[in-house]
Structures are given as C-alpha cells and as structure tokens.
Motif scaffolding. Structure first.
Motif, PDB file in Angstrom:
ATOM      1  N   GLY A 270       0.869  -1.096   0.008  1.00 48.44           N
ATOM      2  CA  GLY A 270       0.187   0.072   0.009  1.00 48.44           C
ATOM      3  C   GLY A 270       0.979   1.180   0.032  1.00 48.44           C
ATOM      4  N   ILE A 271       0.679   1.950  -0.897  1.00 48.89           N
ATOM      5  CA  ILE A 271       1.366   3.387  -0.884  1.00 48.89           C
ATOM      6  C   ILE A 271       0.757   4.472  -1.575  1.00 48.89           C
ATOM      7  CG2 ILE A 271       2.139   2.662  -3.705  1.00 48.89           C
ATOM      8  CD1 ILE A 271       4.831   3.984  -3.040  1.00 48.89           C
ATOM      9  N   CYS A 272       1.358   5.421  -0.797  1.00 51.77           N
ATOM     10  CA  CYS A 272       0.416   6.658  -1.268  1.00 51.77           C
ATOM     11  C   CYS A 272       1.182   8.071  -0.963  1.00 51.77           C
ATOM     12  CB  CYS A 272      -0.809   7.076  -0.120  1.00 51.77           C
ATOM     13  SG  CYS A 272      -1.781   8.502  -0.392  1.00 51.77           S
ATOM     14  N   TYR A 273       1.196   8.955  -1.805  1.00 49.00           N
ATOM     15  CA  TYR A 273       2.168  10.112  -1.868  1.00 49.00           C
ATOM     16  C   TYR A 273       1.217  11.417  -1.525  1.00 49.00           C
ATOM     17  CZ  TYR A 273       5.686   7.427  -4.045  1.00 49.00           C
ATOM     18  OH  TYR A 273       6.681   6.491  -4.274  1.00 49.00           O
ATOM     19  N   PHE A 274       1.673  12.324  -0.519  1.00 49.14           N
ATOM     20  CA  PHE A 274       1.105  13.509   0.102  1.00 49.14           C
ATOM     21  C   PHE A 274       1.748  14.591  -0.333  1.00 49.14           C
ATOM     22  CE2 PHE A 274      -0.349  10.046   2.620  1.00 49.14           C
ATOM     23  CZ  PHE A 274      -1.560  10.018   2.737  1.00 49.14           C
TER      24      PHE A 274
END
Length: 429
Positions: A125-129
């Motif tokens: 699971g990967i997310c960029y903010f």
C-alpha cells in the motif's frame, strides 16, 4: 492525361470523398500524436500532411462547384487526376503505417495511466501526499487498508495518522509494535507502516507513506517462537533425565564397590576359617588385610549419618571404597557449578577405583576471572592409551557443555581430568 476539371462529375465526387476521409484520418492521427508528447517527429510530419490534404480538398471542392460555369474553362489548377489519387493513396498508406506502429506500441509507452495502473498492481500500500497533506497519488491497496482502519476513503495525511493512533478493538486492527509500527488486521495479515520524504526531479517534496506486507515473516516468527518453547521444554526434560542418569550411575558404582568389599569380607572370613582349621597357613596376612578393608567399609557406612550435603556424601563414599581424598581449594557454595564439579569428582573416584586401583584422589580447585576449574587426578596405575569419553565421562561432558564449560582429559604421563566452568552472577557475589 485528364485533369480534375476535365474528369467526369462522378469521378470528381469520388475523389473529393476520398480526400475528405483522408483528411479526417490525418486529423485523427494528429490528435493521437499530440497526446503522445514524446512523438515529435510524427507531429512535424502530420501537420504539413493535413495542411496539404485540406488545401487540395478545398481547391477541388471549389473547382467542382464551378464545373457548370462556362467562364471556368480557363481553370488554373491543371493537376492530373492520377497524380491526385497517388497523393491521397500515399498519405493514407503513411497514416496507416503510423496507426499500426501506435497500436504495436500500446502498453509499451509510459503515461499517467500507466503509472497509476502499475501502482495499483503493487502488493504494497503506497500513497504520496504533498506538504500540505493532500493526496497526490494513492494505489488501490492503500485505499483498502485505510478503509479497514477508518471505514472511509483517504483524503488527508492527518487522517492516516489519526487512524493509526486510534487502532483498537473497534477497528479490529491490533498494534503489535509501536516502535516498528507493525499492525495485525482482522484478515490475519500483518502490515508494517513507514513514511519518508521524497523529492521529485522538478524539486517538489512529497511525503511517501508505505504499508509493507509482513504476514509471512510474522507467521514464521510465531512458529519459531512456538518451536523454541517446545525445544526449551525438551531441553529441560533431557537435562533432568541426564542428571538422573548420572545419579543412577553414581549409585551403581558405589553399590558395586560396596558389594565387592562385602565379597572380600566374606572371602576373608572364609580364609580365616581355613587358617584356623589348618593352623598357620601362609595366606594369613592377605586374608586379614581383605577382612580389615571390608570391616572398615562397613564401619564407615555405620558411622556416617544420612546428610543432605553432597560433599559429605562424597567423602563417605570415598572412605567406603578405601580412597583418601585430598581437596585443595573451595567448591562453590551452591548451584549448578557445585553439582557438576561433584559429578566430575564422583566419576573420577569410581573410574580410579575400578580401572586404576587408586588409593588417593587429588582435587585442585582454582578460580580466575569469572571461571572456576577443577583438576582431578589419582595415584593409580596410569592408562595404557588415550582415554575416549564414553559412559559416565560422556554424560559428564554433556553436563559441562550445558553449563557453557570445557572438559579436558590427559592420559599421559598420568590421568588428569580438568573441568572449567563459567561462574554465574550468583557465584561471583
């Protein structure tokens, strides 16, 4: 050769339709090329091609409109029809080749959709903010994980931190380790959360939040812990059995020695009886010596009261078999070290009496920098060859290893057993 103006109306209409379709096809390919920013060469080719096709279409449409007017006899556009067909056919062939290449390259070029599709296929699971906390790019696995945590979609970086802090029975997510940030989810999977700041080529900074799947490692760790506990239980049981075997061996050796002395006493009484009957036989001195040793053994058994101290029992057993003890140094007051050293002394006592006919057992105990050593020897007959540990000595060797110690056997010029054990904190006090 006929020009466009001189050709039949039906022929002109067909050519105009063909040019119109070619221009539409060229416009379609131009739109595709513009969408692919890396294909600059095709862009430079399709723009002039579309201009040429559109210009010819306009000119031919104008001539076709003037075909019924007598004043249009001197039309300036004197291009042969065959050449116009060749231009349109060449343009279509070129556009078809471009379309084939675009179709073949489909899936091999990178664009925004390709990046998103690739991220959605990742098992993590990967997310960029961005630095303001808004979601810049998030894959499907991260969306599923966050829905399990918070029962809603991920919108802000702060929401993710709040969801992780609020893990509990309500969400069904258990925090296994605050330091490592490992979380056990209701489906049995274990995820490790980590975050870091990354900088893109254009200089923008983003916060990268990642959930890594540690389910397999976690299950293997739990299985390893279970096996370790089982091995510890088996080790304790084996140690207890080993200690019992050593005790039984000691008791067997002592019993054998006592039985031998009782037999000697019986033999001495029989010899004395024969001497008395024969009045002055030459074996008188030997028979009296056998009887004296046997009587001393019985006397020692009667004089030593039952005691709980193992050293006192060891002294009693040595006196019983007629061996004089010479102990230099101090044994540990209690604990496993004292037990192992006494086992070594008992083993040397029984082996010395049985194999070497020893009359004296010498034990030297020394201490040095956290270690305690016992050097044991006897005055019996030296061994004829190298001694290989077996039976009681092998059991003793295993006991010494369990304590983290070392055992050395010297066969020449005389038998010497050296046992070295590390002192525990309790022994150092």
């Amino acid at each position: 050769m006929k020009t466009f103006y001189q050709s039949f109306a039906a022929h002109q209409s067909l050519l105009l339709l063909f040019y119109f379709l070619s221009a539409v096809f060229c416009l379609f390919m131009l739109i595709i090329v513009i969408g692919n920013h890396r294909d600059r060469k095709k862009l430079l080719l399709n723009v002039p091609l579309l201009t040429i096709l559109f210009a010819l279409l306009v000119i031919m449409a104008d001539i076709f409109a003037q075909s019924g007017n007598d004043s249009a006899q001197n039309v300036w556009f004197q291009v042969p029809v065959l050449l116009l067909w060749c231009i349109a056919a060449a343009a279509d062939i070129l556009l078809i080749c471009q379309l084939v290449r675009v179709y073949r390259a489909k899936g091999k070029t990178l664009n925004r959709n390709s990046v998103k599709e690739a991220m959605d296929r990742l098992p993590i699971g990967i997310c960029y903010f961005n630095l303001s906390g808004s979601v810049k790019l998030c894959n499907l696995q991260m969306c599923r994980i966050f829905r399990t945590l918070a029962q809603r979609d991920l919108q802000r970086y702060s929401e993710l931190n709040e969801a992780l802090e609020g893990c509990g029975p309500d969400t069904g997510v258990i925090c296994l380790s605050k330091e490592l940030q490992n979380y056990l989810f209701p489906d049995g999977r274990v995820w490790r959360y980590s975050q870091t700041e990354v900088t893109s080529d254009d200089g923008n900074t983003y916060i990268e939040a990642v959930f890594s799947d540690l389910t397999q490692q976690y299950n293997q760790e739990q299985e390893l812990k279970k096996q370790t506990k089982e091995l510890e239980r088996i080790s304790v049981e084996l140690k207890r059995l080993s200690d019992n075997a050593l005790i039984l061996t000691r008791e067997k050796e002592v019993l054998s020695a006592k039985t031998k002395l009782h037999d000697q006493m019986g033999a001495g009484l029989t010899a004395i009886r024969q001497i008395l009957l024969q009045r002055g036989a030459a074996e008188t001195e030997n028979a009296v010596e056998l009887l004296r040793r046997a009587v001393n053994a019985v006397k020692n058994d009667n004089e030593y009261p039952p005691e709980k101290d193992e050293l006192a029992k060891f002294r009693q057993d040595a006196d019983t078999v007629g061996v004089r003890l010479n102990i230099s140094g101090q044994l540990p007051g209690r604990g496993e070290l004292r037990f192992v050293l006494l086992l070594a002394m008992r083993e040397c006592l029984s082996n010395g009496v049985r194999h070497a006919g020893a009359k004296e057992l010498c034990v030297t105990i020394t201490e040095d920098e956290g270690w305690i050593s016992a050097c044991i020897t006897n005055d019996g007959t030296p061994p004829t060859g190298d001694i290989v540990p077996k039976g009681g000595l092998l059991n003793l060797y295993r006991c010494v290893l369990d304590c983290g110690g070392k055992m050395k056997i010297c066969s020449k010029p005389r038998f010497v057993l050296t046992v070295t054990l590390p002192k525990t904190e309790e022994d150092k006090v």
